[in-house]
Design an enzyme around this catalytic site. Sequence first.
Site, PDB file in Angstrom:
ATOM      1  N   LYS A 204      38.259  42.437  30.286  1.00 46.10           N
ATOM      2  CA  LYS A 204      37.378  42.925  31.349  1.00 46.10           C
ATOM      3  C   LYS A 204      38.189  43.302  32.586  1.00 46.10           C
ATOM      4  O   LYS A 204      37.985  44.366  33.193  1.00 46.10           O
ATOM      5  CB  LYS A 204      36.349  41.848  31.685  1.00 46.10           C
ATOM      6  N   CYS A 258      34.031  45.554  41.304  1.00 45.85           N
ATOM      7  CA  CYS A 258      34.950  45.529  40.161  1.00 45.85           C
ATOM      8  C   CYS A 258      36.341  46.035  40.527  1.00 45.85           C
ATOM      9  O   CYS A 258      37.289  45.266  40.607  1.00 45.85           O
ATOM     10  CB  CYS A 258      34.381  46.371  39.017  1.00 45.85           C
TER      11      CYS A 258
END
Length: 420
Positions: A204, A258
Amino acid sequence: MKITTIGLGYIGLPTSILFATHGHHVRGVDANPAVVETLNQGYIHIEEEGLQALYNEALQAGNFEAALTPSDSDAFIIAVPTPNNEDEYKSCDLSYVISAVESTIPYLEKGNLLIVESTIAPRTTEDVVQPMLEAAGFTVGEDIFLAHCPERVLPGNIAYELIHNPRIIGGITPACTAVAKKMYQTVVQGELIESTASEAELSKLMENTYRDVNIALANELAKIGLDLEINALKVIEMANRHPRVNLHSPGPGVGGHCLAVDPYFVAAASPTFSPLIQTARQINSSMPHFVVENVTKLMETAPNRKITIFGLTYKGNIDDTRESPAQEISWMLQRAGFDVVEYDPHVAHATMPIEEACQDSSLILVLTDHAEFETIPESATEVMSQARILDTKTIVKNHHATLHHLGNLYEAVNKIPQKM
């Protein structure tokens, strides 16, 4: 299946609604009473295409309730924020995750599943969460099942991507992976990829780090183009005609939950072996300063010091301003003494008629690629003191003003007479 989700933000709420519209009974938990109250009144508190309609469906089925505390469930999903710590490498602040896990422990029973969806540093599930469950008397992989299953969605299209994107299922043990996979199979149509928890965590993080590094290359090219007086946008256009090259466009910086956050988690976990990642972060973090420096040069010959900023969110067509470089640029310009008007049709405090936002302005500074900014009407530019646009997102297609981009700024700023 009864599911409790801890955290009802941009990931936790869509995830909860997704499971609720697929027949599961979901209790959504958030620490903010206003969020809980809004949801229980029938309204979502975030802007996300199609999500309100899905929420209505979940409520009509009687499958969702919002609350301040967890309850007994078959599965618990942790979807709380993981900001940066204020340390040398901006490591992962796990305080919200730890608090969320602690809140579930009184309700955990043998056979339950605990999923961490929050983006976390490598080895967090093994080294932090697992010991917490074991200290509570559970044996992970036997009487309690633990996995990290990170989201990988695009804001603005979350409802679709939660169903159709591939999903990594990272269990602490193969049994944990199997139990978690069975739950996600009830809603996800994309491929379910089995892995260990640590592999899932690092995967991720590297997905977002890959994008951050490539954006940094484009931003560095914009600076090189300014220095060498070469049109970087033309360079990118030509280079991308090579069959194996795909350079990004430069921009004002990287924001959101993110790209502006996750690479630091990798660097903090392995600082000696992550110089490229750290350099990319430095380049992208420098872009607001680069924008402000060149806006200041553009404004040297302007009739006044008024600037209209178009866009405050970190990306287009959403209302999310987390880690937004646009906000940082706005604050920097205001501190430098400019009269700044913030205009963003997706942000409540910055919503106004476009003509009002541009009245007597000497520069429109486009910092977000909202679809509304593709065309800037003449009614907006004709009320400006000087009709000039700096488009840092290469989004403007139709306009009635002098237009500049980050990739070809040398044509403007290098030719401005310097004040004596």
